[in-house]
Design an enzyme around this catalytic site. Structure first.
Site, PDB file in Angstrom:
ATOM      1  N   ASP A 158       0.795  -0.778   0.094  1.00 27.67           N
ATOM      2  CA  ASP A 158       0.416   0.116   0.241  1.00 27.67           C
ATOM      3  C   ASP A 158       0.884   1.333   0.274  1.00 27.67           C
ATOM      4  O   ASP A 158       1.960   0.968   0.249  1.00 27.67           O
ATOM      5  CB  ASP A 158      -0.787   0.111   1.310  1.00 27.67           C
ATOM      6  CG  ASP A 158      -1.813   1.675   1.337  1.00 27.67           C
ATOM      7  OD1 ASP A 158      -2.228   1.714   0.412  1.00 27.67           O
ATOM      8  OD2 ASP A 158      -1.928   1.658   2.289  1.00 27.67           O
TER       9      ASP A 158
ATOM     10  N   ASP B  57      -0.385   4.602   0.879  1.00 22.05           N
ATOM     11  CA  ASP B  57      -0.220   6.381   1.507  1.00 22.05           C
ATOM     12  C   ASP B  57      -0.796   5.456   2.755  1.00 22.05           C
ATOM     13  O   ASP B  57      -0.796   4.805   3.239  1.00 22.05           O
ATOM     14  CB  ASP B  57      -2.470   6.506   1.423  1.00 22.05           C
ATOM     15  CG  ASP B  57      -1.934   7.841   0.195  1.00 22.05           C
ATOM     16  OD1 ASP B  57      -0.744   8.513   0.024  1.00 22.05           O
ATOM     17  OD2 ASP B  57      -2.561   7.385  -1.188  1.00 22.05           O
TER      18      ASP B  57
END
Length: 757
Positions: A169, A171
């Protein structure tokens, strides 16, 4: 190109059936929809009276589902088949000219046939290849057979290089992003100052203003512009583009370089495709780490959830996920949850503002939504697709509004100003507004709001290396069963609280069975054994209140640590049982900590002791704790301060006897000895509790603690919900005792645990 296909009788036939005739023979060609066989079956017919029935023979046919040449019949004329026999083996083998296992744009990518053509039953060959495995929205789709073949090829390639697959991932996992223009101004100031300093002295012009205090932490921040975001983006062509600022997590490049030796990495983000590509270009400019393996919300098919099967539809045993949100993965066993990266204080995840809170899944579109739903204000039916599109537009509108608000309100500038004001007041007043000293000509050194001290990637690298090592130990031992491989990550997680026995007090709501509560299940997931009542086996009582029936009973026994619930949250966030001392409910427990542990270790019947909390504190920590016991002053300070010990003792005694009605007790969330740290001078609630769980507690001198408590006076926590302790507390009150408990916020607890309360 032709290949044999096993064709089974449909499960929906009225079994048992008897084969009457085979209409095609071996080596005969057959078209889809052509007759293959005829069969008979018995049906019940109602009689004249309701009590009598009779049977009659009925007939049916079975047609070819695909084009091909008959290679082999596995059934014969006159044979009777029940459902079990019919599904156990193929009825006929057909050699297809093409299985259409790879399709793109409505055509077979192998033979070019139109896959959208419907037969008389409404069936089309596009259903034979509906699995999307690529990272592109308009990429080819494959059949299940082809997906298995592709995954096997990938597995063989990775195993040959002793690598696994890692889904990453973006953010708040490996980067943090903001659109606050304040960041750009701070960077410009710092760059101008450094350019001035690098010029020869004889060529320097007018000196620019000195850089902002945050400049050192912003040196590696990348930036780029993207079009204004929102539903129907083509309608926003008049909006100016948005400048994004991307801060890599400290140590990111070293982390990615090391992990790329053991994992093939894929990016999976809730950001747009354009955003994901620009971020990856900033941290991986040559494409060496991620290549084209980027999947965004534009291709994933969902704004509120991520699916491991989107990239690995058949076998996920070689896949590991790193993400700061477990809820979007439905707490997958492949997930290693990461401590949230909150560099830009108070900004959060700019690409998940449309996501529901962790404990509130109401905004998600239910997977079992009926085919037709009706709006409450109108009679017109709305299909699932329409409802989903309307929901997505609403969520994207919320996302665009949040970004616009961040640009206009400039939250970082406001927080920096508040911090500087607080620092100025702290230095020049005695706390009640009285000025102590003024230096009108002295330039004060500014305090930085942004900190570059995150160390989460070092922990994450250790876990990923351990997963890799365990996997290939199984592989080398020729025991890489799917079940064993899937248990690698859960087994590492279960080491966190291995051998520990927990009792929860004032944490689980009264209307929830303890065994079904999220925190109970999470404790078991991390290896603990949970109890409903006080037991000699208890090692920890985890509470949100200072005094309850269970806490008091455990306190009288004196053989279990009584800790605030924050200890549990911090430990689970880093997969490591934290030292209990900063989280102890009772101050006097610090004196009895070592002796109580020695008694437990020497007892033959005692449960296994924590293996992760036995390291003695460093000298600096012991000095801090000694200072805490001396009222927050070190020995030198005590030598220069006239201390009224009687007043201090009275104050401490009064504080220890305060009740819920006094409202002064620090809760288990905000206890001054919590591991959650705050920017100096900024209210503790302005920074996420999760984000800094690994960086240590805010233990310090009493004067500093009082400042932080004062800063939180306006943020008194809400009243606690009914809990399992309520009835027992009423009994205590009847006996003349009173709960000196802590106020806490149930929603905050649910949010921290990532589950519904």
């Amino acid at each position: 190109m032709s290949s044999p296909s096993d064709i089974y009788l449909p499960r929906t036939l009225p079994y048992p059936i008897t084969i009457i005739d085979l209409h095609v023979r071996a080596n005969d060609d057959v078209k889809r929809g052509g007759r293959l066989l005829s069969y008979s079956y018995r049906t019940s017919v109602p009689g004249v009276s309701t009590a009598s029935t009779s049977t009659q023979t009925s007939y049916g046919t079975w047609d070819a589902p695909v084009d091909g040449k008959v290679t082999l019949w596995n059934i014969s004329k006159g044979e009777t088949l029940d459902k079990t026999r019919a599904t156990a083996r193929a009825a006929v083998v057909l050699e297809e000219p093409c299985k259409h296992g790879l399709q793109m744009g409505g055509l077979c990518a192998i033979c070019g046939k139109d896959m959208t053509a419907l037969d008389y039953t409404g069936y089309s060959d596009s259903a034979r290849a509906n699995i999307q495995m690529t990272h592109l929205a308009g990429g080819p789709t494959v059949s299940l057979e082809e997906a298995r073949r592709l995954e096997n090829e990938t597995a063989e390639r990775l195993l040959a290089g002793r690598r696994l697959s890692l889904i990453v991932d973006l953010d708040q996992t490996i980067v943090h992003a903001t659109v606050d223009p304040t960041v750009g101004e701070w960077i410009s100031q710092g760059a101008a100052w450094e350019a001035y300093q690098n010029e020869p002295p004889d060529k320097r012009g007018t000196p620019p203003s000195e850089p902002n205090a945050n400049w050192d932490a912003l040196r590696d921040v990348a930036n780029f512009t993207l079009p204004h975001e929102g539903p129907g983006q083509h309608h926003h062509h008049r909006e100016p583009p948005v400048m994004y600022y991307i801060k890599p997590r400290p140590g990111l490049m070293q982390f990615l370089d090391k992990i790329s030796e053991k994992y093939e990495m894929h990016v999976y983000t809730m950001g747009t495709r354009a955003y994901a590509e620009r971020v990856c270009a900033a941290i991986d400019p040559d494409g060496r780490l991620f290549g084209k393996r980027i999947l965004s919300r534009d291709e994933s098919g969902s704004l509120t959830a991520k699916s491991l099967q989107r990239l690995f539809p058949c076998d996920t045993s070689m896949v590991v996920i790193i993400d700061d949100r477990a809820d979007v993965w439905d707490r997958s066993p492949n997930l290693v949850e990461v401590v949230r990266y909150d560099f830009f204080v108070g900004i959060g995840d700019i690409n998940s503002t449309f996501l529901p809170p962790k404990a509130d899944p109401l905004l998600r579109l239910p997977p079992d939504l009926p085919a037709i739903v009706r709006k409450p204000t109108g009679p017109q039916p709305v299909t699932v697709e329409d409802a989903k599109e309307e929901l997505e537009d609403e969520l994207l509108s919320r996302q665009a509004e949040a970004l616009d608000a961040q640009v206009m309100e400039r939250p970082l500038e406001k927080k920096q100003h508040e911090l500087e004001e607080h620092e100025h007041e702290h230095k020049h007043t005695n706390g009640n507004g009285t000025v102590l000293i003024e230096h009108p000509k002295e330039e004060e050194k500014k305090t930085a709001l942004l900190r570059n001290d995150d160390t989460e990637l070092a922990r994450l690298q250790h876990i990923l290396s351990e997963v890799h090592e365990r996997y290939f130990k199984l592989y080398d031992a020729r025991r890489p069963t799917d079940d064993a491989r899937r248990k690698i990550i859960p087994s590492i997680k279960a080491q966190t609280f291995a051998g520990m026995h927990f009792l929860f007090s004032s944490v689980i709501p009264l209307d929830v069975r303890p065994e079904e509560s999220p925190i109970w299940r999470q404790a078991q997931e991390f290896g603990a054994t949970c109890h409903s009542d006080v037991s000699p086996r208890l090692t920890h009582v985890i509470t949100a209140k200072r005094s309850t029936a269970k806490v008091d009973a455990a306190r009288r026994r004196g053989d279990a640590h009584i800790v605030w619930v924050q200890w549990f949250l911090d430990s689970t966030s880093v997969w490591h049982a934290q030292d209990v001392r900063p989280y102890l409910v009772d101050v006097e427990a610090d004196h009895n900590y070592r002796s109580r542990r020695e008694r437990k270790v020497s007892s033959a019947s005692a449960p296994a002791e924590e293996t992760r909390s036995t390291t003695p504190p460093p000298a600096e920590q012991e000095d801090e704790e000694a200072a805490m016991m001396n009222g927050g002053f070190d020995e030198e300070e005590l030598g220069t301060v006239d201390v009224d010990w009687d007043a201090i003792n009275a104050e401490v005694e009064a504080a220890m006897n305060e009740t819920d009605d006094d409202g002064d007790e620090a809760s288990g969330w905000g206890t001054p000895r919590s591991r959650t740290r705050s920017p100096r001078g900024v209210k503790r609630r302005e920074r996420s509790v999760e984000s800094d769980a690994t960086t240590g507690s805010t233990r310090g001198k009493r004067s500093k603690l009082r400042e932080e408590v004062t800063a939180d006076d306006d943020d008194n926590p809400a009243e606690p919900p009914d809990t399992q302790e309520e009835d027992e507390e009423e009994e205590d009150e009847a006996d003349g005792t009173e709960d000196g408990g802590e106020d806490w916020d149930e929603d905050f607890l649910a949010q921290e645990l990532g589950v519904e309360s």
